[in-house]
Design a protein around this motif. Structure first.
Motif, PDB file in Angstrom:
ATOM      1  N   SER A   1      49.019  35.416  52.909  1.00  0.00           N
ATOM      2  CA  SER A   1      49.587  35.339  54.262  1.00  0.00           C
ATOM      3  C   SER A   1      49.184  36.555  55.090  1.00  0.00           C
TER       4      SER A   1
ATOM      5  N   LYS B   1      46.874  36.613  58.568  1.00  0.00           N
ATOM      6  CA  LYS B   1      47.328  37.178  59.847  1.00  0.00           C
ATOM      7  C   LYS B   1      46.473  38.367  60.285  1.00  0.00           C
TER       8      LYS B   1
ATOM      9  N   SER C   1      40.812  34.945  62.622  1.00  0.00           N
ATOM     10  CA  SER C   1      42.119  34.335  62.406  1.00  0.00           C
ATOM     11  C   SER C   1      42.198  32.962  63.036  1.00  0.00           C
TER      12      SER C   1
END
Length: 573
Positions: free
Chosen positions: A223, A227, A298
């Motif tokens: 995660s 990000k 991203s």
């Protein structure tokens, strides 16, 4: 102590001896692996010839270095076995593997008490001999499975897990035998309980750490990398050497911790490989597309989760596969460890086994025949492990065949087996008519089944052995899986030599008034059994596997159809 070791150029004789030794190890492995799938035998014989048992061309210091490097090779062999293990298959066959391991431990231990009559051994000496012969050589097992291509099959999973259990018990026996010599032949509870409890703790705690520590940490890292694609964590994760550093740290940490805790470092190496294999298969990893900067924007990562199915598949096919291939445990092992293991460390390990064979003391007449008898018993003790893979239905098969013999006293055995198999195939065909190519029912007016033709017999054998016509999960009627398992469990190798050497050095095998420097009779008899089992096990396994590969080609020879599905469900990965 000197401040440094002065550098001296080795002499030409030393260079020639060591170069010829290393070259012979690899050449012998290549030749025997291509013909009999047991190149390790040539390496063992090379160790006997070049080492202390033979010509003594290698110095004692050089042999010590070979032993130490060879043990590193053994650790990597076991670690690779863990990387190749399917945890799903391991869980599904855990009960079967336990039964195989218990058989491989209890039967040789019980048969070893024959030494009380054979060599006038005491119960303690017979126990020590059984402890040396109850183990299974992990290095031999994994090497033979790699050369035969069965390491990822269901049979390979059962074999490796059973051999690992035998090895843990063997390492417990090492602690027991060591403490027997140091404590005046008294066994304490801590001597036996500590290695078992530590091994059990490793086996239980490793899955818990994987599920409750490694998996959440990996998901958090994924995660964070999604990000912050240009962050430090993502950049480090994309480095080519990062997976190698993580995997090596896990391997070294597990082996060091298990040794200090009091259990087998080989067991810990296997657990380390199995944990990394689970992490590769069960934990989701971010799909990254390799760019010039080495990172993925991203917005590109976010679109992968919301695009159309076809687009997701297309992007995954171009980006996901290279990423997983580069960072998986098997890929890292192949890139960094495979070549030195195959060319140097593994040959050194099997050569070090050859160093341990006192060949000059083993050819006394009484020792030879006693060693042969004890070897035969120890081979039977491990071959019985294969019984667990045989499909035997005593209650249904024996009465049916006895009744058939009574009704048809002149019937021949091949026709008898073919008739029974044909009847069973008719039952399966009646339940699944879509798979029946043609009817094979006897005439309606006949009261007894007629003798089938050779063609129908061949068809019925193929139908009963094929997984498509048999119920799921049933074993093949072939004895080849049981033979492969029994032959692979036969080899003792390093753990057997270790236990017997410790028992000999602690005067468990030798009487109190024995001459110094001379091996005891029981030690030589046990050495005969370990040596012959280590040689004959891989040799017989190689012959069986070569026969299986010939049968799987499905060639028709002399009018007899050779069945393709020889191993059945045991050959599936």
């Amino acid at each position: 102590m000197a401040a440094s070791l002065p550098y001296h150029e080795p002499g030409i004789v030393t260079i020639l001896i060591q170069a010829s030794f290393l070259l012979l190890l690899n050449v012998a492995n290549f030749v025997l692996d291509r013909s009999l799938y047991c190149g390790l035998l040539g390496q063992i014989f090379a160790g006997v010839a070049w080492g202390t048992p033979g010509a003594k061309w290698l110095s004692a210091e050089a042999q010590q270095v070979v032993v130490q490097l060879g043990y590193l090779g053994l650790l990597l062999l076991v670690y690779e076995g863990g990387l190749s293990t399917s945890l799903t298959a391991l869980r599904a066959n855990l009960w079967l593997s336990s039964c195989v391991a218990i058989t491989g431990i209890s039967v040789p231990m019980g048969l070893s008490f024959v030494l009380q009559k054979l060599s006038s051994a005491t119960p303690l000496q017979a126990f020590a001999a059984g402890a040396a012969l109850c183990s299974t050589s992990l290095g031999t097992t994994f090497t033979v499975l790699r050369s035969t291509g069965l390491i990822k099959s269901r049979l390979g999973v059962v074999l490796t897990s059973a051999a690992m259990m035998d090895d843990v018990v063997g390492l417990v026996m090492v602690q027991v035998i060591s403490n027997l010599g140091s404590s005046g032949h008294h066994i304490g509870a801590v001597t036996v309980v500590r290695p078992l409890l530590v091994s059990f703790a490793f086996a239980v705690c490793a899955p818990l750490i994987c599920v409750f520590v490694a998996k959440p940490l990996t998901l958090w890292s994924n995660s964070h990398r999604t990000k912050h694609p240009r962050g430090l964590v993502n950049q480090l994760a994309n480095k080519r050497g990062t997976p190698w550093l993580i995997h090596s740290s896990i391997l070294v940490g597990c082996t060091a911790g298990s040794t200090y805790a009091g259990t087998s470092n080989l067991f810990a190496a296997y657990i380390a490989g199995a944990a990394i294999s689970w992490w590769d298969a069960e934990v989701t990893h971010p799909v990254q597309e390799t760019t010039t900067a080495g990172t993925l924007h991203s917005e590109q990562i976010g679109t992968l989760g919301h695009s159309e199915p076809g687009e997701v598949n297309a992007s995954a096919s171009t980006s996901e596969e290279p990423q997983r291939t580069d960072s998986s445990g098997s890929a890292v092992f192949a890139r960094y460890y495979s070549q030195p293991l195959e060319r140097i460390l593994k040959p050194f390990f099997f050569a070090s086994v050859g160093f341990s064979i006192p060949i000059t003391e083993m050819f006394d007449g009484s020792i030879v025949w006693k060693g042969m008898v004890y070897t035969a018993l120890m081979m039977v003790g491990k071959l019985l492990c294969g019984v667990w893979l045989l499909r035997i239905s005593i209650t249904s098969i024996i009465p049916t065949r006895l009744l058939a013999i009574v009704k048809h006293p002149r019937i021949q055995i091949p026709h008898f087996w073919g008739r029974v198999d044909q009847e069973k195939s008719k039952i399966s065909q009646s339940s699944t008519p879509a798979h029946t190519p043609q009817s094979q029912e006897p005439p309606s007016g006949s009261q007894e089944p007629s003798t089938p033709s050779p063609q129908s017999m061949r068809d019925s054998v193929m139908q009963t052995t094929s997984p498509h016509s048999s119920p799921a999960g049933t074993n093949p009627r072939s004895i080849y899986p049981a033979s492969i398992l029994g032959c692979a469990m036969t080899a003792r190798g390093e753990i057997g030599f270790l236990i017997s050497s410790i028992a000999e050095s602690n005067r468990i095998f030798s009487p109190a008034d024995a001459e110094d420097g001379k091996s005891s009779e029981i030690f030589l008899v046990v050495t005969w059994a370990i040596m012959l089992c280590t040689i004959l096990g891989p040799l017989s396994l190689g012959l069986v596997v070569r026969r299986v590969k010939q049968l799987q080609q499905g060639v028709e020879k002399q009018g007899r159809l050779v069945q393709k599905d020889v191993l059945g469900v045991w050959g599936l990965s």
